[in-house]
Design a protein around this motif. Sequence first.
Motif, PDB file in Angstrom:
ATOM      1  N   ALA A   1      16.784   8.835  -0.235  1.00 57.91           N
ATOM      2  CA  ALA A   1      15.667   8.843  -1.175  1.00 57.91           C
ATOM      3  C   ALA A   1      16.022   9.673  -2.411  1.00 57.91           C
ATOM      4  CB  ALA A   1      14.417   9.388  -0.517  1.00 57.91           C
ATOM      5  N   ILE A   2      16.644  10.835  -2.186  1.00 56.94           N
ATOM      6  CA  ILE A   2      17.026  11.687  -3.327  1.00 56.94           C
ATOM      7  C   ILE A   2      18.079  10.989  -4.172  1.00 56.94           C
ATOM      8  CG2 ILE A   2      18.211  13.848  -3.905  1.00 56.94           C
ATOM      9  CD1 ILE A   2      16.727  15.116  -1.548  1.00 56.94           C
ATOM     10  N   ALA A   3      19.020  10.337  -3.502  1.00 57.91           N
ATOM     11  CA  ALA A   3      20.065   9.623  -4.247  1.00 57.91           C
ATOM     12  C   ALA A   3      19.451   8.517  -5.094  1.00 57.91           C
ATOM     13  CB  ALA A   3      21.110   9.068  -3.281  1.00 57.91           C
ATOM     14  N   GLU A   4      18.502   7.790  -4.514  1.00 57.97           N
ATOM     15  CA  GLU A   4      17.843   6.721  -5.273  1.00 57.97           C
ATOM     16  C   GLU A   4      17.047   7.301  -6.444  1.00 57.97           C
ATOM     17  OE1 GLU A   4      15.523   4.206  -2.725  1.00 57.97           O
ATOM     18  OE2 GLU A   4      17.244   3.661  -1.508  1.00 57.97           O
ATOM     19  N   ILE A   5      16.379   8.414  -6.161  1.00 58.57           N
ATOM     20  CA  ILE A   5      15.596   9.045  -7.248  1.00 58.57           C
ATOM     21  C   ILE A   5      16.528   9.482  -8.366  1.00 58.57           C
ATOM     22  CG2 ILE A   5      14.241  11.090  -7.836  1.00 58.57           C
ATOM     23  CD1 ILE A   5      12.868  10.819  -5.110  1.00 58.57           C
ATOM     24  N   TYR A   6      17.659  10.097  -8.015  1.00 60.25           N
ATOM     25  CA  TYR A   6      18.601  10.530  -9.045  1.00 60.25           C
ATOM     26  C   TYR A   6      19.185   9.346  -9.806  1.00 60.25           C
ATOM     27  CZ  TYR A   6      18.688  15.495  -8.032  1.00 60.25           C
ATOM     28  OH  TYR A   6      18.357  16.812  -7.901  1.00 60.25           O
ATOM     29  N   GLU A   7      19.453   8.306  -9.071  1.00 59.06           N
ATOM     30  CA  GLU A   7      20.013   7.137  -9.740  1.00 59.06           C
ATOM     31  C   GLU A   7      19.013   6.547 -10.724  1.00 59.06           C
ATOM     32  OE1 GLU A   7      21.729   2.784  -8.489  1.00 59.06           O
ATOM     33  OE2 GLU A   7      21.969   4.421  -7.063  1.00 59.06           O
ATOM     34  N   GLN A   8      17.759   6.427 -10.284  1.00 57.00           N
ATOM     35  CA  GLN A   8      16.726   5.886 -11.174  1.00 57.00           C
ATOM     36  C   GLN A   8      16.466   6.854 -12.331  1.00 57.00           C
ATOM     37  OE1 GLN A   8      13.291   4.902  -8.889  1.00 57.00           O
ATOM     38  NE2 GLN A   8      14.289   3.175  -7.859  1.00 57.00           N
TER      39      GLN A   8
END
Length: 195
Positions: free
Chosen positions: A149-156
């Motif tokens: 989830a954090i990785a996706e948030i950072y990517e977005q």
Amino acid sequence: MNRIWRMGVGTTAVLWLGAATPALAAEDSPGLLSWTPGEYIWTLAIFLGLLFLLVRFVWPVILKGLQDREQKIRADLADAEKARDEAQQTLGQYRQQLAEARREAQKLIDDSRLEAERAAARIKEGAQADISQMRQRAQAEITNAKEQAIAEIYEQTAVLATHVAGQILHREINADDQRDLVERSLSKFAEASQV
């Protein structure tokens, strides 16, 4: 046998003395115990003959019957005593077997109770181990989901930031620049989450 002869002699003496006593009845009728020497001799001869026959033939049969009966009674008493002793012995064996059976039953109950307690402890340990494994898996899954989830948030966030930066700079950032910016942002985020 001597007793029989004594009885015979005593009876003869009583008859002899009784015959010698005067008649109890009137003088013209002979008395009950009146006697004449001929009657006495015949009475004594008959008595001695009967006594001889009794002693010779009847008394041995009667004595043998009484002795056989006495022996049978003694044998029956001995058998009864033996049967009583055997019954006492059997009763003692029965009590011993009963006590042994009670001990064995109590041992089986105790063994069953111990085995049930061991089984309950094994089940409890197994359940605790399963719970621990499930907790560890759940924590691992939560950690993985959090990281994703954090990785996706950072990517977005990086995409959004790139887009905003591009609009601010009025130019478009190429894919290599964007990738470099995302990787730097992720590494800074990973350092911040570890602290």
